[in-house]
Design a protein around this motif. Structure first.
Motif, PDB file in Angstrom:
ATOM      1  N   VAL A  74       0.841  -1.204   0.000  1.00 39.54           N
ATOM      2  CA  VAL A  74       0.000   0.000   0.000  1.00 39.54           C
ATOM      3  C   VAL A  74       0.874   1.250   0.000  1.00 39.54           C
ATOM      4  CG1 VAL A  74      -1.561   1.361   1.444  1.00 39.54           C
ATOM      5  CG2 VAL A  74      -2.048  -1.046   1.009  1.00 39.54           C
ATOM      6  N   LEU A  75       1.915   1.259   0.826  1.00 40.79           N
ATOM      7  CA  LEU A  75       2.823   2.403   0.861  1.00 40.79           C
ATOM      8  C   LEU A  75       3.530   2.595  -0.476  1.00 40.79           C
ATOM      9  CD1 LEU A  75       4.462   1.816   4.364  1.00 40.79           C
ATOM     10  CD2 LEU A  75       2.960   3.720   3.758  1.00 40.79           C
ATOM     11  N   PHE A 117      -2.929   9.662   2.023  1.00 41.98           N
ATOM     12  CA  PHE A 117      -1.473   9.647   1.889  1.00 41.98           C
ATOM     13  C   PHE A 117      -0.824  10.139   3.176  1.00 41.98           C
ATOM     14  CE2 PHE A 117       2.546  11.661   0.295  1.00 41.98           C
ATOM     15  CZ  PHE A 117       3.169  10.497  -0.098  1.00 41.98           C
ATOM     16  N   LEU A 118      -1.370  11.186   3.746  1.00 35.99           N
ATOM     17  CA  LEU A 118      -0.811  11.735   4.986  1.00 35.99           C
ATOM     18  C   LEU A 118      -0.971  10.759   6.138  1.00 35.99           C
ATOM     19  CD1 LEU A 118      -2.057  15.447   4.816  1.00 35.99           C
ATOM     20  CD2 LEU A 118      -0.123  14.362   3.662  1.00 35.99           C
ATOM     21  N   THR A 119      -2.127  10.136   6.254  1.00 36.63           N
ATOM     22  CA  THR A 119      -2.349   9.228   7.382  1.00 36.63           C
ATOM     23  C   THR A 119      -1.521   7.953   7.240  1.00 36.63           C
ATOM     24  OG1 THR A 119      -4.339   8.366   6.272  1.00 36.63           O
ATOM     25  CG2 THR A 119      -4.657  10.109   7.888  1.00 36.63           C
ATOM     26  N   LEU A 120      -1.311   7.501   6.012  1.00 37.74           N
ATOM     27  CA  LEU A 120      -0.451   6.334   5.815  1.00 37.74           C
ATOM     28  C   LEU A 120       0.986   6.646   6.236  1.00 37.74           C
ATOM     29  CD1 LEU A 120      -1.742   5.070   2.348  1.00 37.74           C
ATOM     30  CD2 LEU A 120      -1.977   3.878   4.545  1.00 37.74           C
ATOM     31  N   LEU A 121       1.467   7.834   5.883  1.00 35.80           N
ATOM     32  CA  LEU A 121       2.820   8.212   6.272  1.00 35.80           C
ATOM     33  C   LEU A 121       2.934   8.376   7.782  1.00 35.80           C
ATOM     34  CD1 LEU A 121       4.031  10.731   3.549  1.00 35.80           C
ATOM     35  CD2 LEU A 121       4.122   8.243   3.576  1.00 35.80           C
ATOM     36  N   ASN A 122       1.904   8.940   8.387  1.00 35.08           N
ATOM     37  CA  ASN A 122       1.915   9.059   9.851  1.00 35.08           C
ATOM     38  C   ASN A 122       2.013   7.678  10.503  1.00 35.08           C
ATOM     39  OD1 ASN A 122       1.814  11.853  10.090  1.00 35.08           O
ATOM     40  ND2 ASN A 122      -0.420  11.911   9.991  1.00 35.08           N
ATOM     41  N   SER A 123       1.252   6.725   9.973  1.00 36.97           N
ATOM     42  CA  SER A 123       1.265   5.375  10.512  1.00 36.97           C
ATOM     43  C   SER A 123       2.633   4.723  10.337  1.00 36.97           C
ATOM     44  CB  SER A 123       0.182   4.520   9.836  1.00 36.97           C
ATOM     45  OG  SER A 123       0.140   3.222  10.385  1.00 36.97           O
ATOM     46  N   ALA A 176       7.158  19.935   1.104  1.00 42.52           N
ATOM     47  CA  ALA A 176       6.221  18.924   1.611  1.00 42.52           C
ATOM     48  C   ALA A 176       5.802  19.239   3.038  1.00 42.52           C
ATOM     49  CB  ALA A 176       6.863  17.541   1.539  1.00 42.52           C
ATOM     50  N   ALA A 177       6.757  19.662   3.857  1.00 43.17           N
ATOM     51  CA  ALA A 177       6.464  19.932   5.264  1.00 43.17           C
ATOM     52  C   ALA A 177       5.504  21.096   5.433  1.00 43.17           C
ATOM     53  CB  ALA A 177       7.758  20.218   6.020  1.00 43.17           C
ATOM     54  N   LEU A 178       5.638  22.128   4.609  1.00 44.70           N
ATOM     55  CA  LEU A 178       4.755  23.287   4.704  1.00 44.70           C
ATOM     56  C   LEU A 178       3.298  22.889   4.495  1.00 44.70           C
ATOM     57  CD1 LEU A 178       6.913  25.901   2.761  1.00 44.70           C
ATOM     58  CD2 LEU A 178       6.298  26.001   5.191  1.00 44.70           C
ATOM     59  N   SER A 179       3.062  21.939   3.622  1.00 46.55           N
ATOM     60  CA  SER A 179       1.700  21.435   3.405  1.00 46.55           C
ATOM     61  C   SER A 179       1.323  20.401   4.452  1.00 46.55           C
ATOM     62  CB  SER A 179       1.590  20.804   2.005  1.00 46.55           C
ATOM     63  OG  SER A 179       1.784  21.759   0.991  1.00 46.55           O
ATOM     64  N   PHE A 180       2.233  19.470   4.696  1.00 47.62           N
ATOM     65  CA  PHE A 180       1.943  18.324   5.556  1.00 47.62           C
ATOM     66  C   PHE A 180       1.574  18.757   6.972  1.00 47.62           C
ATOM     67  CE2 PHE A 180       2.468  14.535   7.967  1.00 47.62           C
ATOM     68  CZ  PHE A 180       2.445  13.454   7.105  1.00 47.62           C
ATOM     69  N   PHE A 181       2.376  19.639   7.557  1.00 43.78           N
ATOM     70  CA  PHE A 181       2.123  20.037   8.938  1.00 43.78           C
ATOM     71  C   PHE A 181       0.788  20.757   9.061  1.00 43.78           C
ATOM     72  CE2 PHE A 181       2.203  22.854  12.569  1.00 43.78           C
ATOM     73  CZ  PHE A 181       2.669  22.028  13.571  1.00 43.78           C
ATOM     74  N   TYR A 182       0.537  21.655   8.157  1.00 44.30           N
ATOM     75  CA  TYR A 182      -0.712  22.425   8.212  1.00 44.30           C
ATOM     76  C   TYR A 182      -1.916  21.502   8.113  1.00 44.30           C
ATOM     77  CZ  TYR A 182      -4.139  26.061   6.976  1.00 44.30           C
ATOM     78  OH  TYR A 182      -5.227  26.912   6.944  1.00 44.30           O
ATOM     79  N   LEU A 183      -1.916  20.620   7.130  1.00 48.39           N
ATOM     80  CA  LEU A 183      -3.077  19.762   6.899  1.00 48.39           C
ATOM     81  C   LEU A 183      -3.228  18.687   7.975  1.00 48.39           C
ATOM     82  CD1 LEU A 183      -2.784  19.408   3.021  1.00 48.39           C
ATOM     83  CD2 LEU A 183      -4.472  20.745   4.305  1.00 48.39           C
ATOM     84  N   SER A 184      -2.118  18.212   8.508  1.00 45.34           N
ATOM     85  CA  SER A 184      -2.189  17.186   9.553  1.00 45.34           C
ATOM     86  C   SER A 184      -2.631  17.755  10.895  1.00 45.34           C
ATOM     87  CB  SER A 184      -0.826  16.506   9.724  1.00 45.34           C
ATOM     88  OG  SER A 184      -0.471  15.786   8.573  1.00 45.34           O
ATOM     89  N   ASN A 185      -2.451  19.059  11.075  1.00 46.78           N
ATOM     90  CA  ASN A 185      -2.716  19.671  12.379  1.00 46.78           C
ATOM     91  C   ASN A 185      -3.760  20.788  12.328  1.00 46.78           C
ATOM     92  OD1 ASN A 185      -0.428  18.492  14.280  1.00 46.78           O
ATOM     93  ND2 ASN A 185       0.505  18.918  12.293  1.00 46.78           N
TER      94      ASN A 185
END
Length: 220
Positions: A74-75, A117-123, A176-185
């Motif tokens: 899946v990843l 995609f974000l939740t899979l990476l978090n996992s 990636a981090a600028l998008s990832f952090f905002y959307l994850s939090n």
């Protein structure tokens, strides 16, 4: 922990063809993506994935062996999808400044449209990338992106637009981090700061801010 593997899964299903096998694998990965994204590796169950896919769970074991191997698949598919979409940007064919704008915008919108995609990476990060470490293809899949970005930065530098010494890997991680952090939090940030960061206006402001931030760094 893996679900127990049935003892009678070693033999290929009757009437198996290459086309059926490809369709079945895709159906399993699609179903597993939803289950893993919703519950993580620990919470997902083979029975539930099989039910989502409309398949006998023995087929899941036949194609993937165990839950951990399925999670790895899946990843790999998740990374394959985003890298394939990035190639469609054809950043090497457009003005370097516009290419940076396009990459930032693409990354933002891809994450918005693909929260799984974000939740899979978090996992996977909770498991310290144990499954990606077992992948024989993940580095080869992702390296061309950094090479392409390196070439883009060099084009911009040669044209007198970009400053030198920009590390393409660090730049991509920052984008990636600028998008990832905002959307994850954004749920917690909205509550903590008393501002709706999930509104269309807030998301548009975020994209504009990220673009200006990245260009401010790379431009001379």
């Amino acid at each position: 922990m893996s679900d127990p593997i049935p003892e009678d899964t070693a033999d290929a299903p009757a009437g198996l063809t290459a086309r059926n096998a490809a369709r079945t694998r895709q159906a399993i990965i699609d179903a597993a993506t939803g289950e893993f994204a919703a519950l993580g590796l620990g919470g997902a169950r083979i029975d539930a994935i099989a039910a989502r896919a409309g398949l006998n769970k023995r087929l899941l074991y036949y194609y993937f062996g165990n839950k951990e191997a399925l999670f790895q698949a899946v990843l790999e598919r998740a990374y394959q999808n985003i890298r394939s979409a990035e190639r469609e940007l054809r950043l090497d064919e457009i003005d370097p400044v516009e290419a940076i704008r396009r990459l930032v915008s693409f990354t933002w919108h891809y994450y918005v449209k693909h929260p799984e995609f974000l939740t899979l990476l978090n996992s996977e990060n909770l498991h310290q990338a144990a499954h990606l470490k077992n992948s024989a293809q993940i580095q080869a899949m992702n390296s061309p992106l950094i090479q392409s970005l390196d070439q883009l930065l060099e084009r911009g530098r040669a044209a007198g637009l970009f400053r030198g010494g920009v590390d393409p890997l660090q730049l991509y991680i920052s984008i990636a981090a600028l998008s990832f952090f905002y959307l994850s939090n954004r749920h917690t940030l909205s509550v903590v700061f008393g501002r709706d960061l999930q509104s269309p206006k807030a998301e548009a402001q975020r994209l504009s801010h990220m673009t200006e931030l990245v260009l401010g760094y790379v431009l001379r």
